[in-house]
Design a protein around this motif. Structure first.
Motif, short mmCIF file in Angstrom:
data_model
loop_
_atom_site.label_atom_id
_atom_site.label_comp_id
_atom_site.label_asym_id
_atom_site.label_seq_id
_atom_site.Cartn_x
_atom_site.Cartn_y
_atom_site.Cartn_z
N THR A 45 0.83 -1.20 0.00
CA THR A 45 0.00 0.00 0.00
C THR A 45 0.86 1.25 0.00
O THR A 45 0.56 2.23 -0.69
CB THR A 45 -0.96 -0.01 1.21
OG1 THR A 45 -1.75 -1.19 1.18
CG2 THR A 45 -1.88 1.21 1.18
N LYS A 48 2.05 1.66 -3.50
CA LYS A 48 0.96 2.13 -4.38
C LYS A 48 0.73 3.63 -4.20
O LYS A 48 0.49 4.35 -5.17
CB LYS A 48 -0.32 1.36 -4.08
CG LYS A 48 -0.37 -0.05 -4.63
CD LYS A 48 -1.72 -0.69 -4.31
CE LYS A 48 -1.80 -2.12 -4.82
NZ LYS A 48 -3.11 -2.75 -4.46
N ASP A 51 3.54 5.37 -5.98
CA ASP A 51 3.40 5.28 -7.44
C ASP A 51 2.23 6.12 -7.96
O ASP A 51 2.24 6.55 -9.12
CB ASP A 51 3.21 3.83 -7.86
CG ASP A 51 4.44 2.97 -7.62
OD1 ASP A 51 5.53 3.53 -7.43
OD2 ASP A 51 4.30 1.73 -7.62
N SER A 52 1.22 6.34 -7.11
CA SER A 52 0.04 7.11 -7.52
C SER A 52 0.20 8.61 -7.34
O SER A 52 -0.72 9.36 -7.66
CB SER A 52 -1.18 6.64 -6.72
OG SER A 52 -1.46 5.27 -6.98
N TYR A 54 0.85 10.34 -4.43
CA TYR A 54 0.58 10.94 -3.13
C TYR A 54 1.89 11.47 -2.54
O TYR A 54 2.96 10.87 -2.70
CB TYR A 54 -0.05 9.91 -2.18
CG TYR A 54 -1.47 9.56 -2.54
CD1 TYR A 54 -2.55 10.25 -1.98
CD2 TYR A 54 -1.75 8.54 -3.45
CE1 TYR A 54 -3.86 9.93 -2.32
CE2 TYR A 54 -3.05 8.21 -3.80
CZ TYR A 54 -4.11 8.91 -3.23
OH TYR A 54 -5.39 8.60 -3.57
N GLU A 329 -7.14 5.15 2.95
CA GLU A 329 -6.61 4.14 2.02
C GLU A 329 -7.68 3.55 1.11
O GLU A 329 -7.39 3.18 -0.04
CB GLU A 329 -5.92 3.03 2.84
CG GLU A 329 -5.40 1.87 2.02
CD GLU A 329 -6.43 0.78 1.80
OE1 GLU A 329 -6.28 -0.01 0.84
OE2 GLU A 329 -7.42 0.73 2.58
N HIS A 331 -9.77 4.89 -0.53
CA HIS A 331 -9.98 5.75 -1.70
C HIS A 331 -8.71 5.89 -2.55
O HIS A 331 -8.70 6.70 -3.47
CB HIS A 331 -10.44 7.14 -1.25
CG HIS A 331 -11.69 7.15 -0.45
ND1 HIS A 331 -12.88 6.66 -0.94
CD2 HIS A 331 -11.94 7.56 0.82
CE1 HIS A 331 -13.82 6.78 -0.01
NE2 HIS A 331 -13.27 7.31 1.07
N LEU A 332 -7.68 5.11 -2.24
CA LEU A 332 -6.38 5.28 -2.90
C LEU A 332 -6.51 5.32 -4.42
O LEU A 332 -6.05 6.27 -5.07
CB LEU A 332 -5.45 4.14 -2.47
CG LEU A 332 -3.95 4.24 -2.83
CD1 LEU A 332 -3.16 3.24 -1.98
CD2 LEU A 332 -3.65 3.97 -4.31
N GLU A 333 -7.13 4.31 -4.99
CA GLU A 333 -7.16 4.20 -6.44
C GLU A 333 -8.17 5.14 -7.08
O GLU A 333 -7.86 5.80 -8.08
CB GLU A 333 -7.44 2.76 -6.85
CG GLU A 333 -6.31 1.80 -6.46
CD GLU A 333 -6.55 0.38 -6.92
OE1 GLU A 333 -7.62 0.12 -7.55
OE2 GLU A 333 -5.69 -0.48 -6.67
N GLU A 334 -9.38 5.24 -6.51
CA GLU A 334 -10.38 6.08 -7.15
C GLU A 334 -10.05 7.56 -7.03
O GLU A 334 -10.47 8.37 -7.88
CB GLU A 334 -11.77 5.81 -6.56
CG GLU A 334 -11.94 6.21 -5.11
CD GLU A 334 -13.38 6.06 -4.63
OE1 GLU A 334 -14.26 5.80 -5.47
OE2 GLU A 334 -13.61 6.21 -3.42
N ALA A 336 -6.92 8.69 -7.09
CA ALA A 336 -5.65 8.94 -7.77
C ALA A 336 -5.77 9.90 -8.95
O ALA A 336 -4.87 10.71 -9.17
CB ALA A 336 -5.03 7.61 -8.22
#
Length: 345
Positions: A45, A48, A51-52, A54, A329, A331-334, A336
């Protein structure tokens, strides 16, 4: 400006924007996570988040597991302790800042804490960004057998801990003798690899803590006023648009002429990426006992499409000065795409 902002809000926003015009308040974003189910999940995590795009990867500072004490706090479980988890996250990544939002100073001996944080900063090659708080979860104090002093005492002890940590990060010969914190006649090692040491965040939601944050912090995190010792309706209601403007006034009172040097952080606790924003706002407003308009202005809520949320964040930066936004966490991907669109702007 948003169609939800009144003329008085606009006037406030314009004056605040003018006062902060010299500040480099470009957007950045943090990810908070404290419930990994495995060591690999924790490290993955963190990677990620890096890489995203943040800016920071942080956790909180709580210790009690399931039981009556946690139920009384109405707080989610934190499965890992802050200090070792920060180091593991730093070791798994290479560029993202690592931190805690926020360390409860009452749970740590001040000099030991300063040494531990300085070591994380040293071993991560200058990637520590650390937050401090005065504590608020009454049932956690009781469950761990720690005396929960009155707020003025806790806040004074927190302020002294921040001052000691700054001296420690600078590699000073320590000669600190406060009312609650003591460290004398030895040199602080290791010194921070960062020029002027790690940025220090102070978080809270009541007047005295936010005034102190304005005086001492590089970053101020605006939170609920949880002075009743648990998460509940009173805390959520303490962070309306009107009360958030009042909180910023308290920060300004503490900061004085250095207000334009402070970065304002806001946790977006209630985030929903959706193309059906109107219906979601209506349902969430009813759950919180707000009107739809009140919820639409609620600073800790972000509801809408990626484009709508980007617009909302730009409006809130203009009105309040918030440029550092944290999400959970889940919401990490959505989230991004928002990070990608606004970071550094």
């Amino acid at each position: 400006m948003s169609r939800f902002l009144s003329s008085s809000h606009m006037a406030y926003g314009l004056s605040l924007e003018y006062e902060r015009e010299k500040m480099n308040n470009k957007f950045r974003f943090g990810l908070q996570y404290f419930t990994p189910e495995s060591p690999s999940q924790w490290r993955e995590t963190a990677r990620k988040a890096e890489d995203s795009g943040y800016s920071t990867f942080v956790l909180a500072d709580h210790y009690i597991g399931p039981g009556r004490a946690l139920e009384a706090a109405n707080h989610p479980i934190q499965t890992v302790a802050a200090i070792p988890a920060m180091m593991a996250a730093a070791d798994a990544t290479s560029s993202i800042m690592i931190g805690c939002k926020v360390i409860c100073v009452d749970y740590h001996h001040p000099t030991v804490l300063a040494k531990e944080l300085a070591t994380i900063d040293f071993l991560s090659e200058g990637r520590l960004e650390i937050g401090f708080g005065a504590g608020w979860v009454a049932s956690e104090y009781e469950a761990m057998g720690i005396t929960m002093d009155k707020p003025s005492v806790r806040i004074k002890r927190m302020g002294e801990t921040v001052e000691l940590c700054r001296d420690f990060f600078n590699g000073s010969d320590l000669n600190y003798e406060g009312e609650y914190v003591y460290a004398k006649e030895f040199a602080a090692v290791p010194a921070s690899p960062q020029k002027n040491g790690p940025k220090i965040m102070i978080g809270g939601g009541a007047q005295k803590i936010l005034t102190t944050a304005g005086r001492l912090g590089d970053i101020v995190s605006l939170n609920f006023n949880n002075s009743d010792g648990k998460i509940g309706a009173a805390g959520i209601g303490s962070s309306t648009a009107e009360k958030t403007r009042e909180k910023i006034g308290w920060i300004k009172d503490g900061a004085g002429s250095r207000f334009d040097q402070i970065e304002l952080e806001l946790p977006a606790y209630f985030t929903t990426i959706t193309n059906e924003a109107a219906s979601v706002r209506e349902g969430m407003a009813a759950n919180f006992g707000f009107s739809v308009e009140e919820f639409s202005e609620y600073p800790h809520a972000l509801v809408g499409s990626v484009a709508e949320i980007c617009e909302t964040l730009e409006q809130r930066r203009e009105e309040y000065g918030f440029s550092y936004i944290s999400v959970n966490e889940r919401h990490l991907e959505e989230f991004a795409p928002v990070v990608a669109e606004l970071s550094g702007k």
